[in-house]
Design a protein around this motif. Sequence first.
Motif, PDB file in Angstrom:
ATOM      1  N   GLY A  21      88.534  59.147  37.756  1.00 47.78           N
ATOM      2  CA  GLY A  21      87.539  58.312  38.425  1.00 47.78           C
ATOM      3  C   GLY A  21      86.500  57.791  37.467  1.00 47.78           C
ATOM      4  N   SER A  22      85.251  57.961  37.834  1.00 47.28           N
ATOM      5  CA  SER A  22      84.181  57.215  37.180  1.00 47.28           C
ATOM      6  C   SER A  22      83.771  57.823  35.846  1.00 47.28           C
ATOM      7  N   SER A  23      82.926  57.094  35.132  1.00 38.33           N
ATOM      8  CA  SER A  23      82.495  57.516  33.797  1.00 38.33           C
ATOM      9  C   SER A  23      81.221  58.351  33.855  1.00 38.33           C
ATOM     10  N   ARG A  24      80.746  58.680  35.051  1.00 37.54           N
ATOM     11  CA  ARG A  24      79.457  59.357  35.203  1.00 37.54           C
ATOM     12  C   ARG A  24      79.407  60.672  34.420  1.00 37.54           C
ATOM     13  N   GLU A  25      78.514  60.738  33.472  1.00 39.03           N
ATOM     14  CA  GLU A  25      78.339  61.964  32.706  1.00 39.03           C
ATOM     15  C   GLU A  25      77.641  63.015  33.564  1.00 39.03           C
ATOM     16  N   HIS A  26      77.136  62.555  34.716  1.00 40.80           N
ATOM     17  CA  HIS A  26      76.547  63.480  35.676  1.00 40.80           C
ATOM     18  C   HIS A  26      77.554  64.548  36.097  1.00 40.80           C
TER      19      HIS A  26
ATOM     20  N   PRO B 109      90.041  68.059  15.641  1.00 47.35           N
ATOM     21  CA  PRO B 109      89.323  68.828  14.611  1.00 47.35           C
ATOM     22  C   PRO B 109      87.844  68.456  14.510  1.00 47.35           C
ATOM     23  N   PHE B 110      87.548  67.181  14.716  1.00 45.07           N
ATOM     24  CA  PHE B 110      86.154  66.730  14.638  1.00 45.07           C
ATOM     25  C   PHE B 110      85.339  67.306  15.795  1.00 45.07           C
ATOM     26  N   VAL B 111      85.917  67.249  16.985  1.00 43.44           N
ATOM     27  CA  VAL B 111      85.236  67.780  18.170  1.00 43.44           C
ATOM     28  C   VAL B 111      85.015  69.284  18.007  1.00 43.44           C
ATOM     29  N   ARG B 112      86.045  69.960  17.521  1.00 39.12           N
ATOM     30  CA  ARG B 112      85.926  71.408  17.329  1.00 39.12           C
ATOM     31  C   ARG B 112      84.821  71.736  16.326  1.00 39.12           C
ATOM     32  N   ALA B 113      84.795  70.985  15.225  1.00 38.69           N
ATOM     33  CA  ALA B 113      83.764  71.225  14.206  1.00 38.69           C
ATOM     34  C   ALA B 113      82.366  71.004  14.788  1.00 38.69           C
ATOM     35  N   CYS B 114      82.222  69.941  15.621  1.00 46.35           N
ATOM     36  CA  CYS B 114      80.919  69.675  16.250  1.00 46.35           C
ATOM     37  C   CYS B 114      80.517  70.828  17.165  1.00 46.35           C
ATOM     38  N   LEU B 115      81.470  71.335  17.940  1.00 44.38           N
ATOM     39  CA  LEU B 115      81.176  72.447  18.857  1.00 44.38           C
ATOM     40  C   LEU B 115      80.764  73.693  18.078  1.00 44.38           C
ATOM     41  N   LEU B 116      81.525  74.003  17.039  1.00 46.23           N
ATOM     42  CA  LEU B 116      81.271  75.238  16.281  1.00 46.23           C
ATOM     43  C   LEU B 116      79.937  75.172  15.539  1.00 46.23           C
TER      44      LEU B 116
ATOM     45  N   ALA C 216      96.142  68.685  32.633  1.00 46.25           N
ATOM     46  CA  ALA C 216      95.796  67.294  32.307  1.00 46.25           C
ATOM     47  C   ALA C 216      94.363  67.041  32.751  1.00 46.25           C
ATOM     48  N   ILE C 217      93.602  66.385  31.891  1.00 46.10           N
ATOM     49  CA  ILE C 217      92.206  66.061  32.199  1.00 46.10           C
ATOM     50  C   ILE C 217      92.007  64.577  31.919  1.00 46.10           C
ATOM     51  N   ALA C 218      91.304  63.898  32.823  1.00 47.42           N
ATOM     52  CA  ALA C 218      91.088  62.453  32.663  1.00 47.42           C
ATOM     53  C   ALA C 218      90.277  62.171  31.398  1.00 47.42           C
ATOM     54  N   ASP C 219      90.586  61.052  30.749  1.00 46.98           N
ATOM     55  CA  ASP C 219      90.026  60.743  29.425  1.00 46.98           C
ATOM     56  C   ASP C 219      88.498  60.729  29.369  1.00 46.98           C
ATOM     57  N   ILE C 220      87.883  59.963  30.252  1.00 44.12           N
ATOM     58  CA  ILE C 220      86.429  59.772  30.111  1.00 44.12           C
ATOM     59  C   ILE C 220      85.714  61.078  30.421  1.00 44.12           C
ATOM     60  N   PHE C 221      86.157  61.778  31.474  1.00 43.52           N
ATOM     61  CA  PHE C 221      85.535  63.061  31.797  1.00 43.52           C
ATOM     62  C   PHE C 221      85.645  64.014  30.613  1.00 43.52           C
ATOM     63  N   ARG C 222      86.825  64.060  30.000  1.00 40.75           N
ATOM     64  CA  ARG C 222      87.059  64.994  28.899  1.00 40.75           C
ATOM     65  C   ARG C 222      86.104  64.705  27.738  1.00 40.75           C
ATOM     66  N   ASN C 223      86.010  63.413  27.407  1.00 39.93           N
ATOM     67  CA  ASN C 223      85.069  62.994  26.362  1.00 39.93           C
ATOM     68  C   ASN C 223      83.653  63.412  26.682  1.00 39.93           C
ATOM     69  N   ASN C 224      83.234  63.087  27.887  1.00 40.47           N
ATOM     70  CA  ASN C 224      81.863  63.377  28.299  1.00 40.47           C
ATOM     71  C   ASN C 224      81.596  64.877  28.265  1.00 40.47           C
ATOM     72  N   ALA C 225      82.552  65.651  28.751  1.00 36.31           N
ATOM     73  CA  ALA C 225      82.380  67.101  28.822  1.00 36.31           C
ATOM     74  C   ALA C 225      82.171  67.670  27.423  1.00 36.31           C
ATOM     75  N   LEU C 226      83.059  67.315  26.511  1.00 36.84           N
ATOM     76  CA  LEU C 226      83.020  67.909  25.171  1.00 36.84           C
ATOM     77  C   LEU C 226      81.752  67.503  24.417  1.00 36.84           C
ATOM     78  N   LYS C 227      81.217  66.325  24.724  1.00 38.20           N
ATOM     79  CA  LYS C 227      79.982  65.895  24.061  1.00 38.20           C
ATOM     80  C   LYS C 227      78.779  66.682  24.560  1.00 38.20           C
ATOM     81  N   ASN C 228      78.963  67.405  25.664  1.00 32.66           N
ATOM     82  CA  ASN C 228      77.873  68.207  26.222  1.00 32.66           C
ATOM     83  C   ASN C 228      78.110  69.709  26.076  1.00 32.66           C
ATOM     84  N   GLY C 229      79.158  70.060  25.363  1.00 32.80           N
ATOM     85  CA  GLY C 229      79.443  71.477  25.185  1.00 32.80           C
ATOM     86  C   GLY C 229      80.123  72.132  26.373  1.00 32.80           C
ATOM     87  N   LEU C 230      80.604  71.316  27.318  1.00 33.89           N
ATOM     88  CA  LEU C 230      81.459  71.848  28.385  1.00 33.89           C
ATOM     89  C   LEU C 230      82.886  71.773  27.848  1.00 33.89           C
TER      90      LEU C 230
END
Lengths: 192, 472
Positions: free
Chosen positions: A78-83, A158-165, A100-114
């Motif tokens: 669905g939507s791109s809401r980072e909410h 690898p980039f996302v993992r490095a940012c999280l760590l 399977a996880i939708a693309d935009i949600f997955r991006n948004n989640a990982l950028k917030n440490g979810l």
Amino acid sequence: MNPIREVVATAVVLPDANVDTDRIIPARFLTTTVREGLGRNAFHDWRYAQDGKPDPKFPLNRVVGESVLVAGSNFGCGSSREHAPWALLDAGVRAVVSTAIADIFRNNALKNGLLALVVDEAAHHRLVEADGAVLCIDVAQGTISAGGMELARFTLDPFVRACLLAGVDELGYLMQREPGIAAYEEARACAV
Amino acid sequence: MHTPRTLFEKVWDAHVVEHAGADAPAVLYVDLHLVHEVTSPQAFDVLRARGLRMRRPERTFATLDHSTPTLPRGADGERPYTNAAAKAQVEALERNCSEFGVDLRGWGSAERGVVHVTAPELGYTQPGMTVVCGDSHTSTHGAFGALAFGIGTTEVGHVLATQCLLQRKPKTLAVTIDGPLGHGVAAKDVALAAVAAVGIAGGTGHVIEFRGSTVRAMDMDARMTLCNMAIEAGARAGMVAPDATTLAYLKGRPAAPRGEAWDAACRRWLALASDEGARHDREIAIDARTIRPSVTWGTDPGTAIAIDALVPAPHDVASRKALAYMKLEPGRALAGTPVDVVFVGSCTNARLPDLRAAAEILAGRRVHPRVRMLVVPGSEEVRRLAEAEGLDRTFLAAGAEWREPGCSMCIAMNGDVAAPGELVVSTSNRNFEGRQGPGARTVLASPATAAACAVAGAIVDPRTYLDTEAAA
């Protein structure tokens, strides 16, 4: 952002496929200008009964403390809401694991440490069986275990993992690309 | 010899500031950043907290659409916001645009509207561009051969500060649609058929290129409807190669290039089409002759069936739950199901041809007494053009409401909602549980089908009310 090396939280199975962002956080709660305070409305129309009390049948209502959502496929469509990830984090959800996880949600989640983690069917089945158990997610190793037994493996960019760590966000990295961005703009201005 | 490239690859390659490596994604330049009030306030706050300026305010197009009331000012002179938070959100964007130097198409602007309607009609969206917005229906702009996709608020902040995003290159999926469209079949029906064919998660990780004779024959408004719903198949972007139709649409629009710059732009744009021999990661073919006026029976946009087909038997837990929520019975026709509300609007179907299609059916007819019908133009420009040709009078004479532009009942966060249990036939893009209000049931359809349902007071084939000479 704080570094995230490990998440230890209770497995909660939400088996429904295609849980969309309107279910995660209905649009009427999006008239906010801050990130905080969305947790009480996470899964609002699913989680509360008609009388406004938490519905005991809704899986997340059975958990006290932090949770790992073991979700059905195509979670977060669905939507791109980072909410959506903001609401989940605020409601104590530390990770979403699905086949399977939708693309935009997955991006948004990982950028917030979810942690938004994709695992294979067999591993997902084992996690479903572990409903209610305390799961340990090791970000560096890419493993999910319970009671010392490995249940699932996942890969992260690898980039996302490095940012999280390291607990760094991507904006700082992008800001450092400034010379390249300026050069790109200049080259293009000359080409047109 | 160059390796043949797809439309997507050409646009992608032209915007790579830094190539991806094993340890870092590509840095991708953004040509056009669309901003609205819901997904931007927290991003502007990040800039303020870090003492950053906007890198390219002139590449930013901001408007108000989601939280805005579609009813005019009240007797007290106040806009009828659904609550104080909605008003505060709009005011936050007004403040942020003023502080950071963005030209806001806000209240009173003739350029205000649903962001995916107004940016293209003003000529801001152009072929070969990268276009992003904190809104999943940014895929709409791919109709012009732009790479356009939705982003979250954190990424909105990235674009505000750096005009760039960190991206891994997606795969491509070619959806080839060939053949003529039957009587009463609209672009929306094609979009619903495409979502059903790809599956609601089938496009995950992919950019869709829509191609084939059906797509070539579509006007730009129809192509926007099609690309708009690429996200409903899980694809962040849908694209159509620019052609003579694209150029004819753009020529003379306020933000389109002029003179020599126009000629040069046309040459560049026409060269964007996928090369002969370019490979897509996956391909799907759809025979347009099999597409009929369609409606959805379930709670996801992949559940469209021909309007004269029977509701399918549930095949899993999700479809059983969907049928229970929709209060529909398998094995029975959807046609004849009573309708409470009809919504014509949204970034999917609120452009002028959509309103004309609805008006054609309503002309000389009345909205059924059971039905409340809202017609919400996609932009101030659409409103002006529709009123110039009298469409508003057709809607009002039929008993429908003619509202001010906005997202309205598509996302139902501005107070335009359906009551629990009400059945809404909607030209929008999502029929998720509660999307149009808690407990509201949504059936997605084309503008013609929606208008026909309004007249009948029940789900009905739009061909019932269309000239029948072509009906076979």
